[in-house]
Design a protein around this motif. Structure first.
Motif, mmCIF file in Angstrom:
data_model
loop_
_atom_site.group_PDB
_atom_site.id
_atom_site.type_symbol
_atom_site.label_atom_id
_atom_site.label_comp_id
_atom_site.label_asym_id
_atom_site.label_seq_id
_atom_site.Cartn_x
_atom_site.Cartn_y
_atom_site.Cartn_z
ATOM 1 N N SER A 1 28.638 -9.692 14.978
ATOM 2 C CA SER A 1 27.904 -10.766 15.654
ATOM 3 C C SER A 1 28.743 -12.035 15.555
ATOM 4 N N CYS A 2 28.375 -13.029 16.350
ATOM 5 C CA CYS A 2 29.119 -14.286 16.309
ATOM 6 C C CYS A 2 28.226 -15.426 16.784
ATOM 7 N N SER A 3 28.661 -16.633 16.475
ATOM 8 C CA SER A 3 27.898 -17.821 16.878
ATOM 9 C C SER A 3 28.857 -18.854 17.449
ATOM 10 N N VAL A 4 28.279 -19.904 18.022
ATOM 11 C CA VAL A 4 29.056 -21.036 18.514
ATOM 12 C C VAL A 4 28.312 -22.307 18.139
ATOM 13 N N ALA A 5 29.063 -23.338 17.785
ATOM 14 C CA ALA A 5 28.459 -24.630 17.452
ATOM 15 C C ALA A 5 28.090 -25.375 18.729
ATOM 16 N N ILE A 6 26.955 -26.064 18.699
ATOM 17 C CA ILE A 6 26.462 -26.769 19.882
ATOM 18 C C ILE A 6 27.491 -27.756 20.428
ATOM 19 N N HIS A 7 28.247 -28.411 19.552
ATOM 20 C CA HIS A 7 29.199 -29.416 20.046
ATOM 21 C C HIS A 7 30.364 -28.790 20.800
ATOM 22 N N ALA B 1 33.559 -20.769 29.030
ATOM 23 C CA ALA B 1 33.572 -19.375 28.569
ATOM 24 C C ALA B 1 32.557 -19.155 27.455
ATOM 25 N N LEU B 2 32.386 -20.140 26.586
ATOM 26 C CA LEU B 2 31.410 -20.036 25.499
ATOM 27 C C LEU B 2 29.988 -20.016 26.043
ATOM 28 N N ILE B 3 29.720 -20.868 27.021
ATOM 29 C CA ILE B 3 28.386 -20.891 27.641
ATOM 30 C C ILE B 3 28.103 -19.560 28.341
ATOM 31 N N LYS B 4 29.110 -19.052 29.050
ATOM 32 C CA LYS B 4 28.963 -17.753 29.719
ATOM 33 C C LYS B 4 28.741 -16.650 28.681
ATOM 34 N N GLY B 5 29.440 -16.719 27.563
ATOM 35 C CA GLY B 5 29.282 -15.731 26.505
ATOM 36 C C GLY B 5 27.887 -15.712 25.932
ATOM 37 N N LEU B 6 27.260 -16.873 25.826
ATOM 38 C CA LEU B 6 25.867 -16.949 25.369
ATOM 39 C C LEU B 6 24.923 -16.328 26.394
ATOM 40 N N LYS B 7 25.134 -16.655 27.648
ATOM 41 C CA LYS B 7 24.268 -16.133 28.707
ATOM 42 C C LYS B 7 24.345 -14.613 28.795
ATOM 43 N N GLU B 8 25.532 -14.068 28.564
ATOM 44 C CA GLU B 8 25.730 -12.624 28.694
ATOM 45 C C GLU B 8 25.423 -11.874 27.399
ATOM 46 N N PHE C 1 24.256 -16.191 18.971
ATOM 47 C CA PHE C 1 23.411 -17.374 18.885
ATOM 48 C C PHE C 1 24.235 -18.648 18.759
ATOM 49 N N VAL C 2 23.553 -19.755 19.057
ATOM 50 C CA VAL C 2 24.159 -21.077 18.963
ATOM 51 C C VAL C 2 23.599 -21.755 17.723
ATOM 52 N N LEU D 1 15.119 -24.428 30.365
ATOM 53 C CA LEU D 1 14.247 -24.496 29.194
ATOM 54 C C LEU D 1 14.019 -23.124 28.563
ATOM 55 N N GLU D 2 13.679 -22.114 29.366
ATOM 56 C CA GLU D 2 13.360 -20.808 28.793
ATOM 57 C C GLU D 2 14.563 -20.210 28.063
ATOM 58 N N THR D 3 15.763 -20.406 28.608
ATOM 59 C CA THR D 3 16.977 -19.915 27.948
ATOM 60 C C THR D 3 17.224 -20.683 26.663
ATOM 61 N N ALA D 4 17.037 -22.005 26.717
ATOM 62 C CA ALA D 4 17.249 -22.832 25.521
ATOM 63 C C ALA D 4 16.326 -22.400 24.387
ATOM 64 N N ILE D 5 15.044 -22.181 24.705
ATOM 65 C CA ILE D 5 14.095 -21.784 23.666
ATOM 66 C C ILE D 5 14.415 -20.384 23.151
ATOM 67 N N SER D 6 14.848 -19.503 24.023
ATOM 68 C CA SER D 6 15.253 -18.164 23.594
ATOM 69 C C SER D 6 16.406 -18.245 22.600
ATOM 70 N N LEU D 7 17.377 -19.123 22.882
ATOM 71 C CA LEU D 7 18.511 -19.281 21.978
ATOM 72 C C LEU D 7 18.091 -19.902 20.649
ATOM 73 N N LEU D 8 17.124 -20.796 20.692
ATOM 74 C CA LEU D 8 16.670 -21.474 19.475
ATOM 75 C C LEU D 8 15.822 -20.579 18.575
ATOM 76 N N THR D 9 15.254 -19.537 19.141
ATOM 77 C CA THR D 9 14.350 -18.689 18.356
ATOM 78 C C THR D 9 14.968 -17.342 17.980
ATOM 79 N N LYS D 10 16.195 -17.068 18.419
ATOM 80 C CA LYS D 10 16.810 -15.778 18.107
ATOM 81 C C LYS D 10 17.757 -15.926 16.913
ATOM 82 N N GLY D 11 18.131 -14.801 16.342
ATOM 83 C CA GLY D 11 19.125 -14.805 15.268
ATOM 84 C C GLY D 11 18.596 -14.368 13.922
#
Length: 417
Positions: free
Chosen positions: A255-261, A291-298, A303-304, A343-353
């Motif tokens: 698994s991997c993550s990315v920092a919001i900044h 590429a990082l944003i695309k990686g999150l979407k896919e 998680f972020v 919004l729905e994607t943002a909340i999904s990212l905030l609640t997963k992991g």
């Protein structure tokens, strides 16, 4: 304690019956008692009735640093958890970068006890090696039994490839999660920013993307050989995303993550030599951010995280080369993420992991414990110093426009707002 959320929009894509519906929600003694179109509150009930109130399952952050013990001037556990709660987070994974570092079961017990009465739950990481020195494995099994959710020498790469192999093999005995920071120190040298046109223009030593990618490639080869569970924290380059994607297609447990900044800012912002923009890994290019944003979407990036790193002023108000890396991230996490994703994607990212760390994922259902984040996704404001709850003030997002304001959390039979 009774709490009534009035006319709140529920954001929970896992529950089609309630998702994006406006409802009242009654919470009794920390449990969701009733969800209905209209609820008459019982006596002695705290009523929360904000304009455009939204609620979701509590948010999770996989990379947070405080300071206690050893660096209390940066942040104490008490104020750090208050900051997390006011920023909407009900669960945080605490990095192992204190003094001394947590490399034994007693250290993990100390951290857990220091946080036991908080609305936000603290889940500590132990170091992978004794004293975080990268030489000998720490007491991994004992720390896991004491409550450690993983093992990580914070921002220190595992230079000894055989040590990583042994760690992955040993941790399989108790389902432990090994973290490996993606940096080849020989390639990175004394670099402080991304290597490229900007570093050349500013006369700053660069860290090439190759330094991250070589280490990831090595770690993934070792994982394929040894088995086990590997987490790669805070990717920052486009090729790193490709490497992880290929590993997942092979079926490796990574698994991997990315920092919001690293999603929001690029090395173009370094023109003023502002040390608040000095982070590790460094801010990269627009190509990398896309590429990082695309990686999150896919789903390649799992998680972020905020990568929240308080640093006191004495370590930031120096020449850029000598400044300590790190930026605050908790207070601005939602306000930035909500600009990058729907919004729905943002909340999904905030609640997963949570599952990766073997933690229970909260749900919004009658009879379940209330573990909720309250927010307004449409409110816009400029983030200024008075908005910082952290003791340290090293935020790269000062004077930036935020989209979305957090009201607080309800969790562990407490409310922080």
């Amino acid at each position: 304690m009774n709490i009534l959320l009035k006319n709140t929009t529920i954001v929970d894509s896992s529950n089609k019956r309630l998702h994006l519906k406006k409802r009242d929600m009654l919470i009794k003694n920390g449990v969701i008692d009733k969800i209905a179109s209209k609820i008459t509150p019982p006596s002695r009930t705290k009523i929360i009735d904000h304009k455009n109130l939204h609620v979701s399952a509590g948010w999770f952050d996989s990379s947070v640093s405080f300071g206690e013990p050893g660096y209390e001037e940066r942040e104490t556990i008490e104020n750090g958890l208050k900051t997390a709660a006011k920023s909407g987070f009900t669960d945080i994974v605490l990095n192992a970068n204190t003094n001394p570092v947590p490399d034994s079961s007693s250290d993990i017990v100390f951290l857990k006890n220091a946080a036991k009465d908080s609305a936000t739950s603290l889940h500590p990481l132990g170091t992978l090696t004794l004293k975080g020195a990268g030489t000998d494995l720490a007491e991994l099994y004992d720390m896991k039994n004491a409550g450690a959710v993983g093992f990580y020498d914070f921002k220190s790469p595992i230079e000894n490839a055989n040590l990583l192999k042994i760690a992955l093999q040993y941790a399989q005995n108790f389902n432990g999660l090994v973290h490996s920071f993606p940096l080849d120190t020989k390639i990175a040298g004394r670099g402080v920013v991304n290597e490229g046109p900007v570093s050349t223009k500013l006369g700053l030593k660069g860290i090439p993307a190759l330094a991250e990618e070589l280490q990831i490639a090595r770690d993934l080869f070792i994982l394929e050989y040894a088995g086990g569970k590997l987490h790669i924290p805070t990717l920052s380059t486009s090729n790193a995303v490709k490497l992880v994607s290929e590993a997942k297609k092979k079926g490796l447990d990574v698994s991997c993550s990315v920092a919001i900044h690293n999603l929001f800012a690029t090395d173009d912002v370094l023109e003023e030599y502002d040390s608040n923009f000095k982070v590790m890994p460094p801010l990269r290019t627009k190509k990398d951010a896309k590429a990082l944003i695309k990686g999150l979407k896919e789903g390649v990036i799992d998680f972020v995280c905020s990568d929240h790193t308080p640093i006191n002023i004495e370590e930031k108000r120096v020449e850029f080369d000598n400044a300590s890396p790190g930026s605050l991230g908790l207070e601005t996490f939602f306000g930035i993420l909500n600009q990058i994703f729907e919004l729905e994607t943002a909340i999904s990212l905030l609640t997963k992991g949570r599952a990766r760390y073997q933690l229970e994922t909260p749900s919004i259902k009658e009879g379940e414990k209330a573990c909720l984040t309250l927010f307004d996704p449409m409110a816009e404001y400029t983030f200024v110093k008075k908005d910082i709850v952290s003791t340290s003030k090293n935020s790269m997002f000062l004077e930036r426009t935020m989209k979305g304001r957090v009201f607080g959390v309800i969790c562990n039979n407490q409310i922080v707002n």
